[in-house]
Design a protein around this motif. Structure first.
Motif, PDB file in Angstrom:
ATOM      1  N   CYS A   5       4.517   0.416  -1.673  1.00 47.19           N
ATOM      2  CA  CYS A   5       3.612   1.284  -0.916  1.00 47.19           C
ATOM      3  C   CYS A   5       3.214   0.621   0.401  1.00 47.19           C
ATOM      4  N   ALA A  60      -3.460   1.714  -4.062  1.00 45.86           N
ATOM      5  CA  ALA A  60      -2.262   2.556  -4.154  1.00 45.86           C
ATOM      6  C   ALA A  60      -2.424   3.746  -5.094  1.00 45.86           C
ATOM      7  N   CYS A 119      -1.508   7.026  -3.165  1.00 44.73           N
ATOM      8  CA  CYS A 119      -0.144   7.469  -3.470  1.00 44.73           C
ATOM      9  C   CYS A 119       0.015   8.971  -3.247  1.00 44.73           C
ATOM     10  N   GLY A 178       1.387  11.902  -8.253  1.00 44.97           N
ATOM     11  CA  GLY A 178       0.247  11.049  -7.961  1.00 44.97           C
ATOM     12  C   GLY A 178      -0.732  10.987  -9.117  1.00 44.97           C
TER      13      GLY A 178
END
Length: 215
Positions: free
Chosen positions: A86, A110, A114, A140
């Motif tokens: 990421c 993250a 995300c 996600g």
């Protein structure tokens, strides 16, 4: 609709777009005409630029890594490689867009960021004229839930080791996107010396943790 190749970042752009959606470079002149010619061989990575043409970018739009390498490193680092992936993508997005952001903190958080990162990959693919068969919100949510599983009691915390699963569809899309650019960056499907050391040490730690939990 045909695709153009942005001379600055090399990304795919629809011929109707007034500016590159990746780096912001204007794709039309004052008269509304596109000064960039259509590139029918856009997906040919082996194409050689002609004299005077802008050289292809050296980096892919998104951080490349094979699915097998991603899964192995994710498991052996207990999910830390996912945050690293990421981070690398946020660095590239910031360089492309010029946005004011902190890739490090977006990687630290993250599981929350995300959603945005997966959405950027999805939008990039759609702008390039491709289809995306996955939902950024759903993937996600799955990632957020799996990362929270690490806090569960034995043996349910082992579910957290599957946190790489929602990344797999995104990795496939990234692979397709990167292959359609003229970037010279490779697919990142081999293991470096550091990667091998992480696999050995991290793998032993994971095996001991699983053994201790189950037995």
């Amino acid at each position: 609709m045909s695709l153009l190749r942005c001379p600055d970042c090399g990304g795919p752009v629809a011929d109707s777009a007034p500016a590159c959606v990746h780096c912001g470079r204007p794709m039309k002149d004052a008269g509304g005409h596109s000064p960039v010619s259509s590139d029918p061989a856009f997906s040919d990575r082996a194409a050689t630029p002609t004299q005077g043409e802008a050289q292809p970018p050296t980096r892919c739009p998104f951080f490349p890594v094979s699915s097998g390498k991603f899964v192995a490193l994710s498991i052996c680092t207990l999910g830390f490689y996912e945050a690293y992936w990421c981070y690398q993508n946020w660095v590239r997005i910031r360089a492309r867009s010029g946005e004011a952001m902190w890739p490090f903190w977006r990687a630290v958080f993250a599981p929350l960021w995300c959603f945005s990162l997966f959405g950027r990959v999805r939008d990039f693919r759609r702008e390039a004229g491709g289809n995306v068969g996955w939902s950024a919100g759903l993937l996600g949510t799955v990632y957020l839930v799996l990362t929270g599983a690490w806090r569960l009691p034995d043996p349910w915390w082992l579910l957290g080791m599957a946190s790489f699963l929602p990344f797999l569809p995104v990795l496939n899309t990234v692979r397709d996107l990167n292959s359609e650019t003229l970037a010279s960056e490779g697919p990142n499907d081999t293991f470096s010396g550091v990667n091998i050391a992480v696999l050995i040490i991290g793998g032993l730690v994971v095996l001991l943790a699983v053994w201790g939990t189950l037995f």
